[in-house]
Design a protein around this motif. Structure first.
Motif, PDB file in Angstrom:
ATOM      1  N   GLU A   1      82.750 -68.343 -85.949  1.00  0.00           N
ATOM      2  CA  GLU A   1      83.644 -67.443 -85.220  1.00  0.00           C
ATOM      3  C   GLU A   1      85.106 -67.682 -85.570  1.00  0.00           C
ATOM      4  O   GLU A   1      85.884 -66.739 -85.723  1.00  0.00           O
ATOM      5  CB  GLU A   1      83.435 -67.606 -83.716  1.00  0.00           C
ATOM      6  CG  GLU A   1      82.138 -67.026 -83.226  1.00  0.00           C
ATOM      7  CD  GLU A   1      81.949 -67.204 -81.729  1.00  0.00           C
ATOM      8  OE1 GLU A   1      82.952 -67.190 -80.985  1.00  0.00           O
ATOM      9  OE2 GLU A   1      80.794 -67.351 -81.306  1.00  0.00           O
ATOM     10  N   ARG A   2      85.475 -68.944 -85.689  1.00  0.00           N
ATOM     11  CA  ARG A   2      86.873 -69.287 -85.986  1.00  0.00           C
ATOM     12  C   ARG A   2      87.283 -68.763 -87.371  1.00  0.00           C
ATOM     13  O   ARG A   2      88.374 -68.221 -87.546  1.00  0.00           O
ATOM     14  CB  ARG A   2      87.064 -70.795 -85.903  1.00  0.00           C
ATOM     15  CG  ARG A   2      88.491 -71.222 -86.087  1.00  0.00           C
ATOM     16  CD  ARG A   2      88.665 -72.692 -85.713  1.00  0.00           C
ATOM     17  NE  ARG A   2      90.055 -73.065 -85.830  1.00  0.00           N
ATOM     18  CZ  ARG A   2      90.531 -73.881 -86.760  1.00  0.00           C
ATOM     19  NH1 ARG A   2      89.727 -74.423 -87.645  1.00  0.00           N
ATOM     20  NH2 ARG A   2      91.812 -74.159 -86.815  1.00  0.00           N
ATOM     21  N   GLN A   3      86.408 -68.934 -88.369  1.00  0.00           N
ATOM     22  CA  GLN A   3      86.710 -68.445 -89.719  1.00  0.00           C
ATOM     23  C   GLN A   3      86.870 -66.926 -89.719  1.00  0.00           C
ATOM     24  O   GLN A   3      87.759 -66.385 -90.387  1.00  0.00           O
ATOM     25  CB  GLN A   3      85.602 -68.852 -90.684  1.00  0.00           C
ATOM     26  CG  GLN A   3      85.559 -70.327 -90.993  1.00  0.00           C
ATOM     27  CD  GLN A   3      84.308 -70.695 -91.763  1.00  0.00           C
ATOM     28  OE1 GLN A   3      83.198 -70.305 -91.393  1.00  0.00           O
ATOM     29  NE2 GLN A   3      84.495 -71.446 -92.834  1.00  0.00           N
ATOM     30  N   MET A   4      86.006 -66.241 -88.979  1.00  0.00           N
ATOM     31  CA  MET A   4      86.072 -64.781 -88.931  1.00  0.00           C
ATOM     32  C   MET A   4      87.369 -64.338 -88.258  1.00  0.00           C
ATOM     33  O   MET A   4      88.047 -63.420 -88.733  1.00  0.00           O
ATOM     34  CB  MET A   4      84.863 -64.246 -88.165  1.00  0.00           C
ATOM     35  CG  MET A   4      84.610 -62.789 -88.358  1.00  0.00           C
ATOM     36  SD  MET A   4      84.054 -62.469 -90.036  1.00  0.00           S
ATOM     37  CE  MET A   4      84.821 -60.906 -90.301  1.00  0.00           C
ATOM     38  N   LYS A   5      87.723 -65.004 -87.198  1.00  0.00           N
ATOM     39  CA  LYS A   5      88.965 -64.664 -86.492  1.00  0.00           C
ATOM     40  C   LYS A   5      90.174 -64.898 -87.387  1.00  0.00           C
ATOM     41  O   LYS A   5      91.105 -64.084 -87.404  1.00  0.00           O
ATOM     42  CB  LYS A   5      89.085 -65.469 -85.207  1.00  0.00           C
ATOM     43  CG  LYS A   5      90.331 -65.141 -84.417  1.00  0.00           C
ATOM     44  CD  LYS A   5      90.099 -65.200 -82.951  1.00  0.00           C
ATOM     45  CE  LYS A   5      91.346 -64.979 -82.133  1.00  0.00           C
ATOM     46  NZ  LYS A   5      92.257 -63.971 -82.565  1.00  0.00           N
ATOM     47  N   ARG A   6      90.166 -65.977 -88.150  1.00  0.00           N
ATOM     48  CA  ARG A   6      91.283 -66.254 -89.060  1.00  0.00           C
ATOM     49  C   ARG A   6      91.403 -65.189 -90.138  1.00  0.00           C
ATOM     50  O   ARG A   6      92.506 -64.856 -90.578  1.00  0.00           O
ATOM     51  CB  ARG A   6      91.122 -67.635 -89.684  1.00  0.00           C
ATOM     52  CG  ARG A   6      91.444 -68.745 -88.676  1.00  0.00           C
ATOM     53  CD  ARG A   6      91.332 -70.119 -89.268  1.00  0.00           C
ATOM     54  NE  ARG A   6      92.283 -70.303 -90.350  1.00  0.00           N
ATOM     55  CZ  ARG A   6      92.098 -71.128 -91.360  1.00  0.00           C
ATOM     56  NH1 ARG A   6      91.004 -71.859 -91.440  1.00  0.00           N
ATOM     57  NH2 ARG A   6      93.004 -71.254 -92.302  1.00  0.00           N
ATOM     58  N   ALA A   7      90.279 -64.638 -90.593  1.00  0.00           N
ATOM     59  CA  ALA A   7      90.310 -63.571 -91.598  1.00  0.00           C
ATOM     60  C   ALA A   7      90.876 -62.281 -91.014  1.00  0.00           C
ATOM     61  O   ALA A   7      91.430 -61.457 -91.749  1.00  0.00           O
ATOM     62  CB  ALA A   7      88.906 -63.321 -92.140  1.00  0.00           C
ATOM     63  N   ALA A   8      90.763 -62.125 -89.711  1.00  0.00           N
ATOM     64  CA  ALA A   8      91.239 -60.902 -89.056  1.00  0.00           C
ATOM     65  C   ALA A   8      92.659 -61.035 -88.524  1.00  0.00           C
ATOM     66  O   ALA A   8      93.360 -60.037 -88.371  1.00  0.00           O
ATOM     67  CB  ALA A   8      90.296 -60.536 -87.917  1.00  0.00           C
ATOM     68  N   ASP A   9      93.083 -62.263 -88.224  1.00  0.00           N
ATOM     69  CA  ASP A   9      94.428 -62.478 -87.684  1.00  0.00           C
ATOM     70  C   ASP A   9      95.493 -62.267 -88.753  1.00  0.00           C
ATOM     71  O   ASP A   9      95.263 -62.545 -89.934  1.00  0.00           O
ATOM     72  CB  ASP A   9      94.570 -63.895 -87.123  1.00  0.00           C
ATOM     73  CG  ASP A   9      93.865 -64.066 -85.795  1.00  0.00           C
ATOM     74  OD1 ASP A   9      93.536 -63.049 -85.148  1.00  0.00           O
ATOM     75  OD2 ASP A   9      93.630 -65.225 -85.405  1.00  0.00           O
ATOM     76  N   LYS A  10      96.647 -61.823 -88.313  1.00  0.00           N
ATOM     77  CA  LYS A  10      97.769 -61.645 -89.244  1.00  0.00           C
ATOM     78  C   LYS A  10      98.346 -63.004 -89.607  1.00  0.00           C
ATOM     79  O   LYS A  10      98.392 -63.913 -88.782  1.00  0.00           O
ATOM     80  CB  LYS A  10      98.856 -60.791 -88.600  1.00  0.00           C
ATOM     81  CG  LYS A  10      98.449 -59.346 -88.424  1.00  0.00           C
ATOM     82  CD  LYS A  10      99.578 -58.545 -87.825  1.00  0.00           C
ATOM     83  CE  LYS A  10      99.166 -57.106 -87.637  1.00  0.00           C
ATOM     84  NZ  LYS A  10     100.256 -56.314 -87.041  1.00  0.00           N
ATOM     85  N   ASP A  11      98.793 -63.119 -90.877  1.00  0.00           N
ATOM     86  CA  ASP A  11      99.450 -64.351 -91.310  1.00  0.00           C
ATOM     87  C   ASP A  11     100.943 -64.261 -90.992  1.00  0.00           C
ATOM     88  O   ASP A  11     101.391 -63.318 -90.322  1.00  0.00           O
ATOM     89  CB  ASP A  11      99.196 -64.612 -92.801  1.00  0.00           C
ATOM     90  CG  ASP A  11      99.792 -63.563 -93.733  1.00  0.00           C
ATOM     91  OD1 ASP A  11     100.618 -62.731 -93.282  1.00  0.00           O
ATOM     92  OD2 ASP A  11      99.443 -63.573 -94.923  1.00  0.00           O
ATOM     93  N   ALA A  12     101.708 -65.207 -91.477  1.00  0.00           N
ATOM     94  CA  ALA A  12     103.153 -65.245 -91.201  1.00  0.00           C
ATOM     95  C   ALA A  12     103.880 -64.022 -91.745  1.00  0.00           C
ATOM     96  O   ALA A  12     104.968 -63.680 -91.287  1.00  0.00           O
ATOM     97  CB  ALA A  12     103.752 -66.519 -91.783  1.00  0.00           C
TER      98      ALA A  12
END
Length: 85
Positions: free
Chosen positions: A32-43
């Motif tokens: 779940e964490r990896q998937m969320k990181r792929a969907a979250d905006k970066d800096a």
């Protein structure tokens, strides 16, 4: 219908959990964490995958065909680079 008389395929929008399940079916196991990181905006305000916020639900969504296409294109690119070596 399009001008040629054929129907365009209906988009199929997936939430984070559904997208993770589709990737798992393809052999890409993410937690779940990896998937969320792929969907979250970066800096820089960009996402690793083209998720968008559903205007009705307010949840992140991605089109299923787009998700699968991204992985297929990366696979083809890797195969082409391998063949050139």
């Amino acid at each position: 219908m399009t001008m040629s008389g054929t129907r365009l395929p209906q988009p199929c929008y997936l939430d984070l959990t559904q997208a993770r399940e589709v990737l798992a079916e393809m052999g890409v196991e993410l937690n779940e964490r990896q998937m969320k990181r792929a969907a979250d905006k970066d800096a820089h305000g960009r996402r690793k995958l083209p998720f968008f916020v559903d205007p009705i639900e307010g949840r992140l969504k991605i089109e299923k065909g787009t998700l699968v296409k991204i992985y297929r294109e990366l696979q083809i690119e890797a195969e082409n680079k391998y063949r050139r070596n």
